[in-house]
Design a protein around this motif. Structure first.
Motif, mmCIF file in Angstrom:
data_model
loop_
_atom_site.group_PDB
_atom_site.id
_atom_site.type_symbol
_atom_site.label_atom_id
_atom_site.label_comp_id
_atom_site.label_asym_id
_atom_site.label_seq_id
_atom_site.Cartn_x
_atom_site.Cartn_y
_atom_site.Cartn_z
ATOM 1 N N VAL A 38 0.882 -1.154 0.005
ATOM 2 C CA VAL A 38 0.026 -0.066 0.078
ATOM 3 C C VAL A 38 1.000 1.229 -0.099
ATOM 4 O O VAL A 38 0.598 2.109 -0.828
ATOM 5 C CB VAL A 38 -0.865 -0.038 1.297
ATOM 6 C CG1 VAL A 38 -1.620 1.391 1.215
ATOM 7 C CG2 VAL A 38 -1.908 -1.081 1.201
ATOM 8 N N ASP A 39 1.795 1.137 1.114
ATOM 9 C CA ASP A 39 2.728 2.452 0.936
ATOM 10 C C ASP A 39 3.948 2.279 0.384
ATOM 11 O O ASP A 39 4.427 1.152 0.618
ATOM 12 C CB ASP A 39 3.159 2.827 2.603
ATOM 13 C CG ASP A 39 1.776 3.019 3.275
ATOM 14 O OD1 ASP A 39 1.048 3.937 3.020
ATOM 15 O OD2 ASP A 39 1.308 2.188 4.185
ATOM 16 N N GLN A 40 4.378 3.107 -0.529
ATOM 17 C CA GLN A 40 5.389 2.737 -1.604
ATOM 18 C C GLN A 40 6.754 2.504 -0.908
ATOM 19 O O GLN A 40 7.481 2.099 -1.280
ATOM 20 C CB GLN A 40 5.599 3.937 -2.660
ATOM 21 C CG GLN A 40 4.589 4.121 -3.604
ATOM 22 C CD GLN A 40 4.859 4.751 -4.833
ATOM 23 O OE1 GLN A 40 5.807 5.533 -4.835
ATOM 24 N NE2 GLN A 40 4.071 4.478 -5.875
ATOM 25 N N GLU A 41 6.965 3.461 0.200
ATOM 26 C CA GLU A 41 8.126 3.250 0.975
ATOM 27 C C GLU A 41 8.670 1.735 1.398
ATOM 28 O O GLU A 41 9.776 1.446 1.517
ATOM 29 C CB GLU A 41 8.217 4.246 2.240
ATOM 30 C CG GLU A 41 8.074 5.579 1.916
ATOM 31 C CD GLU A 41 6.563 5.835 2.089
ATOM 32 O OE1 GLU A 41 5.751 5.201 1.497
ATOM 33 O OE2 GLU A 41 6.206 7.044 2.799
ATOM 34 N N VAL A 42 7.406 1.208 1.698
ATOM 35 C CA VAL A 42 7.673 -0.437 2.114
ATOM 36 C C VAL A 42 7.390 -1.515 1.095
ATOM 37 O O VAL A 42 7.018 -2.577 1.557
ATOM 38 C CB VAL A 42 7.080 -0.506 3.446
ATOM 39 C CG1 VAL A 42 7.729 0.377 4.420
ATOM 40 C CG2 VAL A 42 5.353 -0.191 3.494
ATOM 41 N N THR A 43 7.219 -0.826 -0.122
ATOM 42 C CA THR A 43 6.879 -1.913 -1.315
ATOM 43 C C THR A 43 7.975 -2.156 -2.240
ATOM 44 O O THR A 43 8.908 -1.293 -2.200
ATOM 45 C CB THR A 43 5.674 -1.218 -1.918
ATOM 46 O OG1 THR A 43 4.455 -1.019 -0.996
ATOM 47 C CG2 THR A 43 5.305 -2.232 -3.180
ATOM 48 N N PRO A 44 8.056 -3.395 -2.527
ATOM 49 C CA PRO A 44 9.333 -3.828 -3.652
ATOM 50 C C PRO A 44 9.426 -2.752 -4.825
ATOM 51 O O PRO A 44 8.258 -2.365 -5.125
ATOM 52 C CB PRO A 44 8.885 -5.343 -4.063
ATOM 53 C CG PRO A 44 8.078 -5.756 -2.866
ATOM 54 C CD PRO A 44 7.225 -4.712 -2.027
ATOM 55 N N VAL A 45 10.517 -2.435 -5.179
ATOM 56 C CA VAL A 45 10.771 -1.373 -6.021
ATOM 57 C C VAL A 45 10.173 -1.674 -7.309
ATOM 58 O O VAL A 45 9.622 -1.002 -8.005
ATOM 59 C CB VAL A 45 12.116 -0.901 -6.158
ATOM 60 C CG1 VAL A 45 12.696 -0.218 -5.185
ATOM 61 C CG2 VAL A 45 13.177 -2.304 -6.651
ATOM 62 N N CYS A 46 9.972 -3.286 -7.657
ATOM 63 C CA CYS A 46 9.566 -3.481 -8.932
ATOM 64 C C CYS A 46 8.027 -3.246 -9.198
ATOM 65 O O CYS A 46 7.562 -2.653 -10.114
ATOM 66 C CB CYS A 46 9.734 -5.142 -9.267
ATOM 67 S SG CYS A 46 9.172 -6.030 -7.971
ATOM 68 N N VAL A 47 7.501 -3.457 -7.970
ATOM 69 C CA VAL A 47 5.984 -3.116 -7.889
ATOM 70 C C VAL A 47 5.718 -1.585 -8.103
ATOM 71 O O VAL A 47 5.020 -1.043 -8.802
ATOM 72 C CB VAL A 47 5.412 -3.351 -6.670
ATOM 73 C CG1 VAL A 47 3.856 -3.232 -6.418
ATOM 74 C CG2 VAL A 47 5.420 -5.069 -6.450
ATOM 75 N N ASN A 48 6.437 -0.742 -7.331
ATOM 76 C CA ASN A 48 6.439 0.761 -7.426
ATOM 77 C C ASN A 48 6.647 1.193 -8.965
ATOM 78 O O ASN A 48 5.952 1.988 -9.088
ATOM 79 C CB ASN A 48 7.376 1.376 -6.514
ATOM 80 C CG ASN A 48 7.112 1.090 -5.068
ATOM 81 O OD1 ASN A 48 5.944 0.925 -4.707
ATOM 82 N ND2 ASN A 48 8.056 1.376 -4.151
#
Lengths: 301, 215
Positions: free
Chosen positions: B157-167
């Protein structure tokens, strides 16, 4: 461009194959020597060569690992890893093997020596088994995880061991008739196990490229690696001249065929799983169709 | 319980390889080593030919064959499903690499850089000796995921704690989250769409789902 079809793995090369060659032949030799040796026969030449082969195989594998100075970490996972179990058995085998060579160089030389020799044989059998399980547990390589490979690896190790007994016959002053008869039977068994394995991998989802590698080698392997040593063993059993020479030749050919077989399976036929999709995605007005399986005829569809 | 998984919507993926580049940038993998990549597959025969783009990498399996075979316990599995590698324990034997049916593990036996032996300044800055000659693979950006608890954020949900490929995904094809949380986006995607997992028949229980159609 990404690779989609299965490709030959490069993590285990001839050095890993050498571990299976040396380990199988060494373990097979210990087992064969314990079973075929008569009381008073020298055991130490067989045991010494067997330990040398097993040690050489392990050293070869050690040269392949990325961090050789951490090799002791290999002992940390006996709960599920067959590589760890192989290392434990190797330590026990070397301990018992060295004691046997020093204490009971000949069968029946000292009281209890026979037990030591049999302990060597049992540990060697367990070692051979762990090696077959190492390949079976590698689920990423279809040609290795095929269950028919396990009996093939066991019988190949035994055949190599008996072959080595015949090779050692002139040096160790051992009889030829017994090992030659056993080699004849084992070559028959190994040939059969090879054919069963070939047939199984064709229908077990092994990449066609891997099957093709083994199929190409099969005729030569059967004729030169099995029929020839069977003939030579048979001739060595006849009351003709040079039974020892024929036996040695049969042993060399059987051993070389076993090593070639392992080299082919461990390196040349070691294609990985590749990628496959059961379905294609449905976009717009399109319908779902069976997904691709690159590396198989017509992409698996 | 928490079970982090990745969901790739194959209907949306356009094969742009932005996730591939983002992963490369975030994890500084050497040349030839790609923890996240997108396969470009062709299906059918002319004139009925389709292209399918398939993001692949470590599947963070529930029953990881790499962990089973690892002789050193370097490969481990966390309670949230992430499969990890302890670079200090790994001996680089490659057993995990041949046990993985997804070709997700890599071993670089020597330091390698984009332009031969001469490393560029950013490569020098991010070079990690611990990752040479040992097994490496996609971590699901575990360093980012682990910041969720301390910051009160939600992976996926929050970009800071989401894998970079997903972001980085420009098409919204890649999703990450807790499969055991019925309110998560990945749970909804799995509930509302037809999905499959690759090589599921091998019993690995992969943590990477592919959406191919609506229910």
């Amino acid at each position: 461009m990404s690779r989609n079809a299965p490709w030959r793995q490069t993590n285990w090369d001839w050095r890993a194959a050498a571990n299976f060659m040396g380990g199988g032949a060494g373990a097979g030799l210990l087992i064969a020597a314990a079973i075929v040796s008569a009381p008073g026969d020298p055991f130490w030449p067989h045991a010494a060569l067997a330990l040398l082969l097993i040690g050489g195989g392990l050293a070869s594998a050690w040269f392949e690992i990325g961090r050789p100075l951490r090799a002791m970490n290999v002992f940390l996972h006996p709960r599920t890893s067959w590589m760890t179990r192989e290392s434990y058995v190797a330590v026990a085998l070397f301990a018992v093997g060295l004691v046997t060579v020093l204490v009971a160089p000949r069968s029946g030389a000292v009281p209890g020596g026979g037990a030591l020799i049999w302990a060597c044989a049992v540990l060697a059998a367990v070692y051979l088994f762990t090696q077959t399980r190492i390949l079976a547990a590698a689920r990423g390589i279809p040609a290795w995880r095929e269950p028919a490979l396990q009996p093939l690896m066991v019988v190949t190790g035994l055949t190599e061991g008996v072959g080595l007994m015949l090779v050692l016959a002139p040096v160790a002053a051992g009889a030829v008739a017994g090992p030659a008869a056993v080699l004849l039977c084992l070559c028959l068994l190994r040939g059969l196990a090879w054919l069963v394995y070939l047939r199984r991998i064709e229908s077990a989802g092994v990449p066609p490229a891997a099957c093709a590698v083994l199929r190409r080698a099969s005729t030569g392997l059967i004729v030169v690696g099995h029929v020839l040593p069977i003939l030579l063993s048979f001739l060595a059993l006849q009351p003709w001249p040079w039974p020892t020479g024929l036996g040695v030749l049969a042993g060399v050919v059987a051993l070389a065929a076993g090593w070639l077989l392992k080299y082919l399976v461990v390196t040349r036929a070691a294609y990985n799983q590749g990628f496959a999709l059961p379905w294609t995605p449905v976009r717009g007005a399109g319908d779902a169709v069976a997904g691709p399986r690159p590396g198989w005829p017509n992409g698996g569809t | 319980m928490t079970r982090y998984v990745m969901v790739a919507d194959l209907r949306r993926c356009v094969g742009c390889q932005t996730c591939t580049a983002a992963c490369k940038g975030a994890n500084a993998t050497p040349p030839g080593v790609q923890w996240r990549q997108v396969l470009d597959m062709e299906v059918g025969t002319f004139p009925d030919v389709r292209r399918v783009f398939v993001p692949v990498g470590c599947m963070h399996c529930g029953e990881p064959p790499c962990m089973e075979v690892c002789p050193t316990t370097a490969t481990g599995q966390r309670d949230d499903g992430l499969v990890t590698i302890d670079y200090d324990l790994c001996i680089g034997c490659g057993y995990c690499a041949v046990a993985c049916p997804y070709q997700a593990r890599h071993i670089s036996h020597r330091a390698a850089f984009a332009y031969g032996d001469q490393a560029m300044a950013p490569e020098v800055a991010r070079f990690d000796e611990a990752r040479v000659a040992v097994a490496t693979k996609c971590t699901f950006c575990v360093d980012r995921v682990d910041k969720a608890k301390e910051n009160g954020l939600v992976p996926g949900v929050d970009q800071e704690v989401t894998p970079v490929c997903v972001n980085s995904c420009i098409a919204g094809a890649l999703h990450f989250g807790d499969r055991d949380d019925p309110d998560s986006a990945v749970s909804s995607l799995l509930a509302e769409n037809a999905t499959f997992r690759m090589h599921e028949d091998l019993g690995t229980d992969p943590g990477f789902h592919y959406v191919w159609d609506s229910e």
